[in-house]
Scaffold this motif. Structure first.
Motif, PDB file in Angstrom:
ATOM      1  N   ASN A  99      -0.192  32.199 -14.354  1.00 22.85           N
ATOM      2  CA  ASN A  99      -1.273  31.304 -14.786  1.00 22.85           C
ATOM      3  C   ASN A  99      -2.638  31.780 -14.297  1.00 22.85           C
ATOM      4  OD1 ASN A  99      -1.574  29.153 -16.537  1.00 22.85           O
ATOM      5  ND2 ASN A  99      -1.641  27.625 -14.931  1.00 22.85           N
ATOM      6  N   VAL A 100      -2.650  32.696 -13.321  1.00 22.16           N
ATOM      7  CA  VAL A 100      -3.918  33.290 -12.874  1.00 22.16           C
ATOM      8  C   VAL A 100      -4.556  34.069 -14.024  1.00 22.16           C
ATOM      9  CG1 VAL A 100      -4.974  34.884 -11.207  1.00 22.16           C
ATOM     10  CG2 VAL A 100      -3.071  33.420 -10.507  1.00 22.16           C
ATOM     11  N   ILE A 101      -3.722  34.680 -14.888  1.00 17.20           N
ATOM     12  CA  ILE A 101      -4.257  35.400 -16.063  1.00 17.20           C
ATOM     13  C   ILE A 101      -4.987  34.420 -16.970  1.00 17.20           C
ATOM     14  CG2 ILE A 101      -3.669  36.848 -18.055  1.00 17.20           C
ATOM     15  CD1 ILE A 101      -1.070  37.615 -16.511  1.00 17.20           C
ATOM     16  N   ASN A 102      -4.408  33.221 -17.140  1.00 17.65           N
ATOM     17  CA  ASN A 102      -5.083  32.200 -17.946  1.00 17.65           C
ATOM     18  C   ASN A 102      -6.395  31.763 -17.293  1.00 17.65           C
ATOM     19  OD1 ASN A 102      -3.031  32.180 -19.858  1.00 17.65           O
ATOM     20  ND2 ASN A 102      -1.865  30.615 -18.795  1.00 17.65           N
ATOM     21  N   ALA A 103      -6.417  31.735 -15.962  1.00 19.71           N
ATOM     22  CA  ALA A 103      -7.656  31.393 -15.243  1.00 19.71           C
ATOM     23  C   ALA A 103      -8.728  32.444 -15.523  1.00 19.71           C
ATOM     24  CB  ALA A 103      -7.381  31.301 -13.742  1.00 19.71           C
ATOM     25  N   TRP A 104      -8.346  33.720 -15.488  1.00 18.21           N
ATOM     26  CA  TRP A 104      -9.294  34.802 -15.802  1.00 18.21           C
ATOM     27  C   TRP A 104      -9.757  34.711 -17.252  1.00 18.21           C
ATOM     28  CZ3 TRP A 104      -5.459  38.812 -13.374  1.00 18.21           C
ATOM     29  CH2 TRP A 104      -5.582  38.772 -11.978  1.00 18.21           C
ATOM     30  N   ALA A 105      -8.830  34.357 -18.151  1.00 15.78           N
ATOM     31  CA  ALA A 105      -9.186  34.223 -19.578  1.00 15.78           C
ATOM     32  C   ALA A 105     -10.203  33.095 -19.763  1.00 15.78           C
ATOM     33  CB  ALA A 105      -7.938  33.968 -20.414  1.00 15.78           C
ATOM     34  N   PHE A 106     -10.017  31.979 -19.041  1.00 15.85           N
ATOM     35  CA  PHE A 106     -10.986  30.870 -19.076  1.00 15.85           C
ATOM     36  C   PHE A 106     -12.352  31.359 -18.578  1.00 15.85           C
ATOM     37  CE2 PHE A 106      -7.697  27.356 -19.193  1.00 15.85           C
ATOM     38  CZ  PHE A 106      -8.241  26.713 -20.294  1.00 15.85           C
ATOM     39  N   TRP A 107     -12.350  32.105 -17.478  1.00 16.02           N
ATOM     40  CA  TRP A 107     -13.583  32.626 -16.870  1.00 16.02           C
ATOM     41  C   TRP A 107     -14.364  33.489 -17.871  1.00 16.02           C
ATOM     42  CZ3 TRP A 107     -16.922  32.730 -12.868  1.00 16.02           C
ATOM     43  CH2 TRP A 107     -17.598  33.900 -12.566  1.00 16.02           C
ATOM     44  N   TYR A 108     -13.659  34.390 -18.532  1.00 14.76           N
ATOM     45  CA  TYR A 108     -14.302  35.266 -19.525  1.00 14.76           C
ATOM     46  C   TYR A 108     -14.728  34.474 -20.764  1.00 14.76           C
ATOM     47  CZ  TYR A 108     -13.798  39.925 -17.467  1.00 14.76           C
ATOM     48  OH  TYR A 108     -13.946  41.048 -16.689  1.00 14.76           O
ATOM     49  N   LEU A 109     -13.915  33.490 -21.151  1.00 19.46           N
ATOM     50  CA  LEU A 109     -14.251  32.666 -22.314  1.00 19.46           C
ATOM     51  C   LEU A 109     -15.564  31.919 -22.078  1.00 19.46           C
ATOM     52  CD1 LEU A 109     -13.322  31.560 -25.115  1.00 19.46           C
ATOM     53  CD2 LEU A 109     -12.167  29.723 -23.870  1.00 19.46           C
ATOM     54  N   PHE A 110     -15.717  31.337 -20.893  1.00 20.99           N
ATOM     55  CA  PHE A 110     -16.950  30.606 -20.573  1.00 20.99           C
ATOM     56  C   PHE A 110     -18.167  31.538 -20.584  1.00 20.99           C
ATOM     57  CE2 PHE A 110     -14.098  27.641 -17.879  1.00 20.99           C
ATOM     58  CZ  PHE A 110     -13.773  26.903 -19.006  1.00 20.99           C
ATOM     59  N   HIS A 111     -17.975  32.784 -20.119  1.00 18.30           N
ATOM     60  CA  HIS A 111     -19.090  33.735 -20.076  1.00 18.30           C
ATOM     61  C   HIS A 111     -19.358  34.378 -21.439  1.00 18.30           C
ATOM     62  CE1 HIS A 111     -18.553  33.418 -15.711  1.00 18.30           C
ATOM     63  NE2 HIS A 111     -19.758  33.925 -15.609  1.00 18.30           N
ATOM     64  N   SER A 112     -18.453  34.153 -22.397  1.00 15.82           N
ATOM     65  CA  SER A 112     -18.606  34.764 -23.726  1.00 15.82           C
ATOM     66  C   SER A 112     -19.738  34.132 -24.546  1.00 15.82           C
ATOM     67  CB  SER A 112     -17.298  34.664 -24.518  1.00 15.82           C
ATOM     68  OG  SER A 112     -16.283  35.389 -23.879  1.00 15.82           O
ATOM     69  N   PHE A 113     -20.229  32.981 -24.103  1.00 21.29           N
ATOM     70  CA  PHE A 113     -21.280  32.288 -24.858  1.00 21.29           C
ATOM     71  C   PHE A 113     -22.680  32.752 -24.445  1.00 21.29           C
ATOM     72  CE2 PHE A 113     -17.584  29.496 -25.058  1.00 21.29           C
ATOM     73  CZ  PHE A 113     -17.539  29.189 -26.410  1.00 21.29           C
ATOM     74  N   GLN A 114     -22.763  33.672 -23.475  1.00 23.97           N
ATOM     75  CA  GLN A 114     -24.063  34.168 -23.010  1.00 23.97           C
ATOM     76  C   GLN A 114     -24.561  35.301 -23.916  1.00 23.97           C
ATOM     77  OE1 GLN A 114     -24.198  35.128 -18.817  1.00 23.97           O
ATOM     78  NE2 GLN A 114     -22.803  33.478 -18.293  1.00 23.97           N
ATOM     79  N   ASP A 115     -25.863  35.403 -24.017  1.00 25.52           N
ATOM     80  CA  ASP A 115     -26.476  36.486 -24.800  1.00 25.52           C
ATOM     81  C   ASP A 115     -27.548  37.159 -23.931  1.00 25.52           C
ATOM     82  OD1 ASP A 115     -27.206  38.164 -26.813  1.00 25.52           O
ATOM     83  OD2 ASP A 115     -28.481  36.697 -27.862  1.00 25.52           O
ATOM     84  N   PRO A 116     -27.399  38.422 -23.584  1.00 22.39           N
ATOM     85  CA  PRO A 116     -26.263  39.298 -23.906  1.00 22.39           C
ATOM     86  C   PRO A 116     -25.042  38.961 -23.057  1.00 22.39           C
ATOM     87  CG  PRO A 116     -27.767  40.431 -22.427  1.00 22.39           C
ATOM     88  CD  PRO A 116     -28.414  39.107 -22.747  1.00 22.39           C
ATOM     89  N   LEU A 117     -23.899  39.493 -23.445  1.00 20.04           N
ATOM     90  CA  LEU A 117     -22.681  39.289 -22.667  1.00 20.04           C
ATOM     91  C   LEU A 117     -22.889  39.838 -21.262  1.00 20.04           C
ATOM     92  CD1 LEU A 117     -19.977  40.330 -25.298  1.00 20.04           C
ATOM     93  CD2 LEU A 117     -20.419  38.014 -24.478  1.00 20.04           C
ATOM     94  N   PRO A 118     -22.471  39.093 -20.220  1.00 20.79           N
ATOM     95  CA  PRO A 118     -22.786  39.507 -18.837  1.00 20.79           C
ATOM     96  C   PRO A 118     -22.162  40.836 -18.421  1.00 20.79           C
ATOM     97  CG  PRO A 118     -21.257  37.644 -18.858  1.00 20.79           C
ATOM     98  CD  PRO A 118     -21.734  37.825 -20.266  1.00 20.79           C
ATOM     99  N   TRP A 119     -21.119  41.292 -19.151  1.00 13.38           N
ATOM    100  CA  TRP A 119     -20.503  42.580 -18.799  1.00 13.38           C
ATOM    101  C   TRP A 119     -21.050  43.733 -19.655  1.00 13.38           C
ATOM    102  CZ3 TRP A 119     -17.564  38.415 -20.655  1.00 13.38           C
ATOM    103  CH2 TRP A 119     -17.197  38.486 -22.008  1.00 13.38           C
ATOM    104  N   SER A 120     -22.080  43.442 -20.451  1.00 14.99           N
ATOM    105  CA  SER A 120     -22.611  44.486 -21.346  1.00 14.99           C
ATOM    106  C   SER A 120     -23.691  45.332 -20.676  1.00 14.99           C
ATOM    107  CB  SER A 120     -23.163  43.862 -22.629  1.00 14.99           C
ATOM    108  OG  SER A 120     -24.232  42.997 -22.330  1.00 14.99           O
ATOM    109  N   VAL A 121     -24.296  44.800 -19.603  1.00 12.19           N
ATOM    110  CA  VAL A 121     -25.349  45.556 -18.899  1.00 12.19           C
ATOM    111  C   VAL A 121     -25.135  45.442 -17.395  1.00 12.19           C
ATOM    112  CG1 VAL A 121     -27.167  45.422 -20.655  1.00 12.19           C
ATOM    113  CG2 VAL A 121     -26.855  43.514 -19.072  1.00 12.19           C
ATOM    114  N   CYS A 122     -25.580  46.477 -16.681  1.00 10.13           N
ATOM    115  CA  CYS A 122     -25.516  46.450 -15.217  1.00 10.13           C
ATOM    116  C   CYS A 122     -26.649  45.575 -14.666  1.00 10.13           C
ATOM    117  CB  CYS A 122     -25.651  47.865 -14.653  1.00 10.13           C
ATOM    118  SG  CYS A 122     -24.152  48.851 -14.809  1.00 10.13           S
ATOM    119  N   PRO A 123     -26.375  44.817 -13.597  1.00 10.31           N
ATOM    120  CA  PRO A 123     -27.457  44.014 -12.996  1.00 10.31           C
ATOM    121  C   PRO A 123     -28.426  44.907 -12.217  1.00 10.31           C
ATOM    122  CG  PRO A 123     -25.444  43.828 -11.696  1.00 10.31           C
ATOM    123  CD  PRO A 123     -25.106  44.653 -12.904  1.00 10.31           C
ATOM    124  N   LEU A 124     -29.622  44.391 -11.974  1.00  7.83           N
ATOM    125  CA  LEU A 124     -30.618  45.138 -11.201  1.00  7.83           C
ATOM    126  C   LEU A 124     -30.236  45.141  -9.719  1.00  7.83           C
ATOM    127  CD1 LEU A 124     -33.875  43.744 -12.858  1.00  7.83           C
ATOM    128  CD2 LEU A 124     -32.880  46.018 -13.214  1.00  7.83           C
TER     129      LEU A 124
END
Length: 592
Positions: A103-128
């Motif tokens: 169920n930890v995999i489902n927790a990670w899937a929820f985490w990524y799903l919530f972050h999928s609504f951001q523009d740009p996607l938070p994993w698309s660019v490196c932070p400063l």
């Protein structure tokens, strides 16, 4: 009068429950990896053969046992012989271990799903970096998708010995994942039967959408050609056959007790043979279908990275040697590099360390499975798609449906024997039993949200349900064929369904399948022995990549306990039953 057993609303509901359980994350992230490793299209040959001689017969056996005995795993095997109760207990223990980490995999899937609504996607660019003068050093050495997974999602420690604290955001996602599972299993088959329609069918809708999108991506054909080009020499590789058998075995969820639990809620006259064939064929079709989707996206990612590499090299050489814009192409790059190296040796030697060797083949050869494929490779491809937020939401929603569907089966394997127990069910309603199981699993599962949690996840994923399941299913087949009796079992099935069992199933049950399981068991044991000290992959932030480390002594002890705690249930319960019988006989003799 015995209380009437709950039943599925209709046979279709049962089939959907089995499909929802069997078709899981392994179909999406394990099967494509095996195709990649063992000969592309040629891997389908051992896979289909193992499906026929191992998958279908063992699935049919478990469904038939559950339907005939009309109890969960513990009660079903106790009915066959009191000495076999430990087989059911072992199944429950393995399912408990699986539920803790799955169920930890489902927790990670929820985490990524919530972050999928951001523009740009938070994993698309490196932070400063801290000074805002450039990008984070660790992220630049790795990649933005790896950085988001290892640093933002897991906040991973450098080794297993450094546990760190519980990460509150993944912990909240884990709580949410268990709450969803609890609501789905709250009223047993009544609630689960309705949920499985969604968890079984929605992933196919998403896969079809992804297939249409994947096939239109630039470079998709490169991935599909790579997948379907057969490497016939791999048919002579014993590991290809062993992995095909293992994939069938674990993909169908044999030995966990979930299939026995589901079948126990069937009408006794249901055609379990037909159900076994349907479920196993759909499961295998899904693996192949998911591979087509995965490799079309994999081809896009590999082509994108390859062309990006070519652009960087071309730009570097164009600027250094003052070449004409557009002069360098993929076809003449190597020729021009050779010319520049010979014409301007000193100048070329200065830039040589910065020139990457671009190869589409090497990009496609990068074999990734498990969480690496789901949360790094797929996200790498998604971030480069148009309307990336939409594709990200669809993808992680599909992962959730697959994960929750499998969790319904995992929890059913634990709950059915508990609710079947008159001692427990007389004191607690099924809602309370379900709640306690979810609560205990969730509390222990918090270990996987610590900084070293991913290392513990890998330990459970690799060792909690491998040797144990092989032993459980081996004992199951021997118990049915040689303890209960194959003729007796055959006559029971004929009386239930009105259909005779064909010679094929009997030959598989009595001879071929057990021999195959013994072969797998020997392979795993010899593999562990030959491997020597067990190792794991740790994240090195300074290098921005994974490094191999030896497991510490206490981790090896945990691995040993994981394997022993389930497998030892079989002989220990049999010994306990034997002692109790002798004590009762002694009491009767003394009274007489």
């Amino acid at each position: 009068m015995e209380k009437a057993r709950p039943l599925w609303a209709n046979p279709l509901q049962f089939v959907f429950a089995c499909i929802s359980y069997a078709v899981g994350l392994g179909n999406v992230w394990r099967f494509p990896y095996l195709c990649q490793m063992y000969g592309g299209g040629s891997f389908l040959v051992p896979y289909i053969i193992m499906l026929i001689v191992e998958g279908m017969p063992l699935l049919y056996l478990e469904l038939a046992v559950g339907q005939r005995m009309r109890q969960g795993s513990i009660g079903a095997w106790r009915t066959i012989s009191p000495y076999l109760s430990g087989v059911g207990v072992a199944s429950v223990v393995v399912s408990f271990f699986l539920s803790m980490y799955y169920n930890v995999i489902n927790a990670w899937a929820f985490w990524y799903l919530f972050h999928s609504f951001q523009d740009p996607l938070p994993w698309s660019v490196c932070p400063l970096n801290g000074n805002h003068t450039g990008y984070d050093e660790e992220c630049e050495k790795a990649s933005s998708t790896q950085y988001f997974w290892y640093r933002k999602t897991l906040n991973i420690s450098p080794s297993l010995q450094e546990n760190g604290g519980v990460q509150w955001e993944p912990a909240l996602c884990l709580l949410l994942a268990w709450l969803v599972v609890y609501l789905c299993i709250l009223r047993g088959t009544e609630s689960t039967g309705k949920v499985v329609y969604f968890t079984a069918s929605l992933p196919y809708c998403v896969l079809i959408i992804y297939l249409i999108r994947g096939l239109t991506l630039h470079g998709a054909t490169n991935g599909l050609m790579y997948m379907f080009t057969p490497k016939m020499e791999q048919l002579a590789n014993p590991k290809a056959w062993i992995n095909a058998a293992t994939q069938i075995f674990f993909s169908l969820g044999l030995g966990f007790g979930s299939l026995i639990a589901f079948a126990s809620y069937n009408e006794p006259s249901s055609n379990c043979q037909k159900h076994a064939i349907i479920v196993s064929l759909i499961n295998s079709f899904t693996s192949i279908f998911a591979s087509i989707v995965t490799f079309s996206i994999y081809g896009f990612k590999a082509t994108f990275n390859y062309e990006n590499c070519l652009k960087k090299v071309s730009l570097l050489l164009t600027n250094t040697f003052d070449l004409e814009d557009g002069f360098l192409t993929a076809s003449n790059l190597e020729q021009v590099k050779g010319y520049l190296a010979s014409a301007y040796p000193s100048k070329y030697s200065e830039v040589f360390p910065h020139i990457k060797n671009c190869s589409l083949e090497s990009e496609l050869d990068t074999a990734v499975q498990g969480t690496g494929l789901a949360f790094i490779v797929y996200t790498e491809a998604i971030k480069n798609m148009e309307v990336s937020q939409l594709w990200s939401v669809l993808y992680f929603f599909m992962l959730l449906m697959l994960g929750i569907g499998s969790m319904l089966g995992n929890t059913a394997a634990i709950l059915t024997p508990l609710t079947d127990s008159k001692i427990i069910s007389s004191h607690l309603p099924k809602e309370a039993i379900s709640g306690l199981v979810c609560l205990v699993n969730c509390a222990i599962g918090m270990v996987f949200t610590m900084e070293a949690g991913n290392y513990w996840f890998d330990i459970f994923n690799d060792y909690a349900a491998t040797l144990s399941l092989l032993l459980i299913v081996l004992v199951e087949t021997i118990a049915v064929c040689y303890v209960y009796g194959l003729r007796r079992f055959e006559s029971d099935l004929k009386a239930m369904t009105g259909r005779a069992v064909s010679w094929y199933w009997k030959v598989m049950w009595a001879g071929v399948s057990p021999l195959l399981i013994v072969s797998l068991f020997v392979f795993y044991l010899s593999d562990y022995i030959l491997t020597g000290t067990l190792k794991y992959q740790a994240w090195d932030a300074s290098q921005g990549q994974l490094v191999t480390k030896d497991y510490p002594a206490y981790a090896l002890a945990v691995i040993g306990l994981l394997v022993a705690s389930s497998t030892m249930c079989i002989p220990l319960v049999a010994l306990g039953t034997f002692v109790l019988h002798h004590l009762k006989r002694g009491d009767v003799a003394s009274v007489a």
